[in-house]
Design a protein around this motif. Structure first.
Motif, PDB file in Angstrom:
ATOM      1  N   ASP A  82      49.035 -51.957  31.340  1.00  0.00           N
ATOM      2  CA  ASP A  82      48.581 -51.229  32.498  1.00  0.00           C
ATOM      3  C   ASP A  82      49.683 -50.811  33.355  1.00  0.00           C
ATOM      4  N   MET A  83      50.939 -51.042  33.188  1.00  0.00           N
ATOM      5  CA  MET A  83      51.891 -50.630  33.824  1.00  0.00           C
ATOM      6  C   MET A  83      52.232 -49.131  33.944  1.00  0.00           C
ATOM      7  N   PRO A  84      52.089 -48.492  34.890  1.00  0.00           N
ATOM      8  CA  PRO A  84      52.124 -47.149  35.203  1.00  0.00           C
ATOM      9  C   PRO A  84      53.621 -46.637  34.691  1.00  0.00           C
ATOM     10  N   GLY A  85      53.982 -45.450  33.754  1.00  0.00           N
ATOM     11  CA  GLY A  85      55.130 -45.072  33.356  1.00  0.00           C
ATOM     12  C   GLY A  85      55.691 -45.668  32.076  1.00  0.00           C
ATOM     13  N   LEU A  86      54.830 -46.538  31.645  1.00  0.00           N
ATOM     14  CA  LEU A  86      55.387 -47.288  30.294  1.00  0.00           C
ATOM     15  C   LEU A  86      55.460 -46.298  29.299  1.00  0.00           C
ATOM     16  N   LYS A  87      56.265 -46.163  28.517  1.00  0.00           N
ATOM     17  CA  LYS A  87      56.404 -45.114  27.368  1.00  0.00           C
ATOM     18  C   LYS A  87      55.649 -45.424  26.359  1.00  0.00           C
ATOM     19  N   LYS A  88      55.703 -46.528  25.847  1.00  0.00           N
ATOM     20  CA  LYS A  88      55.032 -47.313  24.427  1.00  0.00           C
ATOM     21  C   LYS A  88      54.358 -48.468  24.989  1.00  0.00           C
ATOM     22  N   LYS A  89      52.869 -48.499  24.871  1.00  0.00           N
ATOM     23  CA  LYS A  89      52.380 -49.653  25.238  1.00  0.00           C
ATOM     24  C   LYS A  89      52.138 -50.611  23.834  1.00  0.00           C
ATOM     25  N   PRO A  90      52.429 -51.847  24.160  1.00  0.00           N
ATOM     26  CA  PRO A  90      52.291 -52.812  23.128  1.00  0.00           C
ATOM     27  C   PRO A  90      50.995 -52.867  22.521  1.00  0.00           C
ATOM     28  N   SER A  91      51.224 -53.042  21.270  1.00  0.00           N
ATOM     29  CA  SER A  91      49.678 -52.906  20.393  1.00  0.00           C
ATOM     30  C   SER A  91      49.359 -54.291  20.079  1.00  0.00           C
ATOM     31  N   THR A  92      48.105 -54.336  19.393  1.00  0.00           N
ATOM     32  CA  THR A  92      47.622 -55.592  19.098  1.00  0.00           C
ATOM     33  C   THR A  92      48.324 -56.385  18.119  1.00  0.00           C
ATOM     34  N   SER A  93      49.137 -55.951  17.221  1.00  0.00           N
ATOM     35  CA  SER A  93      50.023 -56.538  16.162  1.00  0.00           C
ATOM     36  C   SER A  93      51.189 -56.965  16.942  1.00  0.00           C
ATOM     37  N   GLU A  94      51.579 -56.341  18.042  1.00  0.00           N
ATOM     38  CA  GLU A  94      52.852 -56.938  18.554  1.00  0.00           C
ATOM     39  C   GLU A  94      52.301 -57.967  19.706  1.00  0.00           C
ATOM     40  N   ALA A  95      51.257 -57.969  20.011  1.00  0.00           N
ATOM     41  CA  ALA A  95      50.596 -58.987  20.743  1.00  0.00           C
ATOM     42  C   ALA A  95      50.848 -60.312  19.931  1.00  0.00           C
ATOM     43  N   LEU A  96      50.246 -60.117  18.855  1.00  0.00           N
ATOM     44  CA  LEU A  96      49.932 -61.310  17.755  1.00  0.00           C
ATOM     45  C   LEU A  96      51.468 -61.782  17.422  1.00  0.00           C
ATOM     46  N   ASP A  97      52.486 -60.853  17.262  1.00  0.00           N
ATOM     47  CA  ASP A  97      53.765 -61.272  16.843  1.00  0.00           C
ATOM     48  C   ASP A  97      54.310 -62.309  18.165  1.00  0.00           C
ATOM     49  N   TRP A  98      54.266 -61.600  19.443  1.00  0.00           N
ATOM     50  CA  TRP A  98      54.669 -62.286  20.667  1.00  0.00           C
ATOM     51  C   TRP A  98      54.115 -63.681  20.763  1.00  0.00           C
ATOM     52  N   ILE A  99      52.656 -63.852  20.437  1.00  0.00           N
ATOM     53  CA  ILE A  99      51.955 -65.018  20.940  1.00  0.00           C
ATOM     54  C   ILE A  99      52.606 -66.165  19.865  1.00  0.00           C
ATOM     55  N   ARG A 100      52.782 -65.585  18.446  1.00  0.00           N
ATOM     56  CA  ARG A 100      53.432 -66.584  17.554  1.00  0.00           C
ATOM     57  C   ARG A 100      54.859 -66.811  17.833  1.00  0.00           C
ATOM     58  N   LEU A 101      55.571 -66.115  18.558  1.00  0.00           N
ATOM     59  CA  LEU A 101      56.904 -66.867  19.077  1.00  0.00           C
ATOM     60  C   LEU A 101      56.656 -67.705  20.217  1.00  0.00           C
ATOM     61  N   LEU A 102      55.868 -67.405  21.161  1.00  0.00           N
ATOM     62  CA  LEU A 102      55.275 -68.129  22.267  1.00  0.00           C
ATOM     63  C   LEU A 102      55.073 -69.645  21.837  1.00  0.00           C
ATOM     64  N   VAL A 103      54.238 -69.575  20.770  1.00  0.00           N
ATOM     65  CA  VAL A 103      53.782 -70.877  20.232  1.00  0.00           C
ATOM     66  C   VAL A 103      54.973 -71.651  19.539  1.00  0.00           C
ATOM     67  N   SER A 104      55.922 -71.114  18.879  1.00  0.00           N
ATOM     68  CA  SER A 104      56.914 -71.525  17.980  1.00  0.00           C
ATOM     69  C   SER A 104      58.206 -72.031  18.988  1.00  0.00           C
ATOM     70  N   ASP A 105      58.079 -71.332  20.287  1.00  0.00           N
ATOM     71  CA  ASP A 105      59.027 -71.996  21.300  1.00  0.00           C
ATOM     72  C   ASP A 105      58.688 -72.638  22.097  1.00  0.00           C
ATOM     73  N   ASP A 106      57.329 -73.244  21.732  1.00  0.00           N
ATOM     74  CA  ASP A 106      56.520 -73.904  22.835  1.00  0.00           C
ATOM     75  C   ASP A 106      56.848 -73.728  24.322  1.00  0.00           C
ATOM     76  N   ILE A 107      56.595 -72.279  24.728  1.00  0.00           N
ATOM     77  CA  ILE A 107      56.600 -71.828  25.956  1.00  0.00           C
ATOM     78  C   ILE A 107      55.615 -72.236  27.063  1.00  0.00           C
ATOM     79  N   ASP A 108      56.119 -72.744  28.229  1.00  0.00           N
ATOM     80  CA  ASP A 108      54.987 -73.176  29.375  1.00  0.00           C
ATOM     81  C   ASP A 108      54.342 -71.950  29.837  1.00  0.00           C
ATOM     82  N   PRO A 109      52.802 -71.970  29.908  1.00  0.00           N
ATOM     83  CA  PRO A 109      52.274 -70.675  30.406  1.00  0.00           C
ATOM     84  C   PRO A 109      52.547 -70.548  31.758  1.00  0.00           C
ATOM     85  N   VAL A 110      53.262 -71.299  32.590  1.00  0.00           N
ATOM     86  CA  VAL A 110      53.436 -70.990  33.959  1.00  0.00           C
ATOM     87  C   VAL A 110      54.994 -70.033  33.798  1.00  0.00           C
ATOM     88  N   ASP A 111      55.646 -70.276  32.687  1.00  0.00           N
ATOM     89  CA  ASP A 111      56.933 -69.283  32.588  1.00  0.00           C
ATOM     90  C   ASP A 111      56.543 -68.088  32.263  1.00  0.00           C
TER      91      ASP A 111
END
Length: 277
Positions: free
Chosen positions: A213-242
Motif C-alpha cells: 500500500d506504500m504510495p510511489g512503490l514501483k513494483k508491488k510484491p506478489s503472492t509468490s514473493e510473499a510466500l518466499d519471504w515467509i519461508r525465509l522468515l520461518v527458516s531464520d526463526d524471525i521474531d514477529p516483533v522484528d
C-alpha cells in the motif's frame, strides 16, 4: 467435469465459476492478473483436479504461432538427401509436432496451457484464431488435416504487457485474478506452510500489505514473493516483533524477497530519513 479447487490451490468462487464456464462453452479461458498471482499454477491444478494430462506451451518474444502447430525441418531433409539417407523419402520424418498438435492427438481430454501470450508479437493471437476455434489445422507438407480427437481445456495467461486483438478476445472466456485480500492470503500461506506459527503469519502479512500500500512503490510484491519471504522468515526463526516498522530502517527483514529494484529501496531509505528527522 467440474473444477472446485484443490488442497494445494485456493480458488475463490468467481475463479471456479470462470473455469467451469470455459469448460462448458468449450472456449479458451483467458486469465489475467498481476505476476505471481497463480495464473500458471491454475492450469496445473485444473489438470490435477480433473485427472487430465497437462501440456504447457511457454510463449517467448521470439515464439511464432506456427511452432505450436508443427515445424518442417527442410534443412535436415536437404542434408539427408545429399547423404543418401533413406529417411529423405518420407517427409513425415521432418515434421516436428508442436504443443497444439500434441494436445489434439490425445485420446483423452487434456489441459493445454498457453503461458504469457502477451510476450509474443501482436499477430501471434490472431494467427491462432482458427486453430483454437475449430480445433483443427492443415499440414501443407503432407496434405493432412489434424483435428482434435478430444477438445482440450485451453488456459491462456497474460500479464497485460500488450493489448490482445478483439477478434481473439471474442473467442475466449475472460477472468481477472484479483490480488487476494489478507484472509485469502492467510489461507494460501496455511496451505503452503501447515503448522506455521500464526503470530508470525499475522505479523508478516500485516507488514506485507503495508508495503504493497506504500504510495510511489514501483513494483508491488506478489503472492509468490510473499510466500518466499515467509519461508525465509520461518527458516531464520524471525521474531514477529522484528517485523514491525522501525523509524530507523523501514526496510523489512530479508527485504530482497519482496523489494526487487533500487528505486523502491531508495524510497524506503527516504522514508526512514524523514522519519528520523
Amino acid at each position: 467435469m467440474r473444477f472446485e479447487g484443490t488442497q494445494d490451490y485456493i480458488a475463490d468462487k468467481d475463479l471456479m465459476i470462470a473455469v467451469n464456464a470455459a469448460i462448458t462453452l468449450e472456449r479458451p479461458l483467458l486469465v489475467k492478473g498481476e505476476p505471481g498471482t497463480g495464473k500458471t499454477e491454475l492450469a496445473r491444478q485444473i489438470a490435477k483436479a480433473l485427472k487430465l494430462d497437462f501440456i504447457e506451451w511457454n510463449v517467448k518474444s521470439t515464439t511464432r504461432a506456427q511452432q505450436g502447430l508443427y515445424e518442417y525441418d527442410a534443412v535436415s531433409r536437404l542434408r539427408d538427401s545429399q547423404l543418401g539417407d533413406s529417411r529423405f523419402n518420407d517427409i513425415r520424418n521432418y515434421i516436428r509436432r508442436g504443443k497444439l498438435w500434441d494436445a489434439f492427438s490425445r485420446e483423452e481430454k487434456a489441459v493445454l496451457l498457453i503461458d504469457e501470450i502477451d510476450k509474443a508479437d501482436i499477430e501471434f493471437p490472431n494467427d491462432l484464431l482458427q486453430e483454437l476455434d475449430r480445433m483443427e489445422f492443415f499440414v501443407y507438407e503432407t496434405g493432412e488435416t489434424v483435428k482434435a480427437k478430444q477438445r482440450p481445456i485451453v488456459i491462456i495467461t497474460s500479464n497485460n504487457e500488450k493489448e490482445l486483438p478483439d477478434a481473439f478476445l471474442r473467442r475466449c472466456f475472460f477472468h481477472y485474478i484479483r490480488f487476494p485480500d489478507i484472509e485469502t492470503l492467510q489461507a494460501i500461506v496455511d496451505v503452503h506452510f501447515p503448522g506455521i506459527r500464526q503470530d508470525l503469519v499475522r505479523a508478516a502479512l500485516t507488514r506485507f500489505f503495508e508495503i504493497r500500500d506504500m504510495p510511489g512503490l514501483k513494483k508491488k510484491p506478489s503472492t509468490s514473493e510473499a510466500l518466499d519471504w515467509i519461508r525465509l522468515l520461518v527458516s531464520d526463526d524471525i521474531d514477529p516483533v522484528d517485523l514491525r516498522t522501525d523509524a530507523k530502517n523501514t526496510l523489512p527483514k530479508l527485504h530482497g524477497a519482496l523489494v526487487k529494484n533500487e528505486q523502491d529501496i531508495h524510497l524506503f531509505e527516504r522514508l526512514a530519513f524523514m522519519a528520523r528527522r
